[in-house]
Design a protein around this motif. Sequence first.
Motif, mmCIF file in Angstrom:
data_model
loop_
_atom_site.group_PDB
_atom_site.id
_atom_site.type_symbol
_atom_site.label_atom_id
_atom_site.label_comp_id
_atom_site.label_asym_id
_atom_site.label_seq_id
_atom_site.Cartn_x
_atom_site.Cartn_y
_atom_site.Cartn_z
ATOM 1 N N TYR A 45 0.546 -9.034 35.434
ATOM 2 C CA TYR A 45 1.987 -9.033 35.703
ATOM 3 C C TYR A 45 2.258 -9.439 37.157
ATOM 4 N N LEU A 46 1.510 -8.840 38.076
ATOM 5 C CA LEU A 46 1.709 -9.157 39.493
ATOM 6 C C LEU A 46 1.399 -10.622 39.784
ATOM 7 N N ARG A 58 4.328 -12.585 38.421
ATOM 8 C CA ARG A 58 5.548 -12.342 39.211
ATOM 9 C C ARG A 58 5.537 -13.077 40.543
ATOM 10 N N THR A 71 -3.313 -5.183 32.838
ATOM 11 C CA THR A 71 -1.966 -5.659 32.533
ATOM 12 C C THR A 71 -1.128 -5.732 33.803
ATOM 13 N N LYS A 72 -1.251 -4.734 34.637
ATOM 14 C CA LYS A 72 -0.517 -4.707 35.905
ATOM 15 C C LYS A 72 -0.943 -5.864 36.806
ATOM 16 N N ALA A 73 -2.243 -6.140 36.863
ATOM 17 C CA ALA A 73 -2.743 -7.253 37.677
ATOM 18 C C ALA A 73 -2.223 -8.592 37.151
ATOM 19 N N TRP A 106 -4.312 -0.908 31.083
ATOM 20 C CA TRP A 106 -3.038 -0.855 31.799
ATOM 21 C C TRP A 106 -3.182 -1.411 33.212
ATOM 22 N N GLN A 107 -4.342 -1.205 33.828
ATOM 23 C CA GLN A 107 -4.568 -1.743 35.170
ATOM 24 C C GLN A 107 -4.654 -3.263 35.134
#
Length: 167
Positions: free
Chosen positions: A11-12, A15, A7-9, A4-5
Amino acid sequence: MYAWQFTKALYLADRHGWTRFVSMQNHYNLLYREEEREMMPLCQAEGIGVIPWSPLARGRLTRPWQTESTKRFETDQFGKTMYSKTEEADRRVVDRLGELSEKRGVPRAQLALAWMLSKPFVTSPIVGATKPNHLTDAVAALSLRLTPEEIVSLEEAYTPHPVLGFS
């Protein structure tokens, strides 16, 4: 890191138009396969290269279960923290690898690396070669193909382990 971490990286990065991560260097081998649950599928889906470290489990996959003591085995405190709680389960995997090694007539290291290379999500393992035969085994593993039955045989002895490295 947790999937999940990562995935967040990713995504950022997407974005904000930043450069995405292109590889994941994680702990993965026949004795520690917890990354198969989430991280490996994520990397495969996102086109992220996977470069596992310790593909031979700090030497544990290269010889019969604790038959000989090596300097590394005696002094590797980090390795002891990674594998000391799962010795019973790990021994079954090492024994199964040994059976296949005898049957095939090839070194255990070659088989363990060939198993890893059979995984479509693995780009290339990090092979910490300190002796010429380490490189010989790594190169030989490239042309060694395991049958689906051999892969199942190696994998069925595995018992899930506590997740390591996320403190």
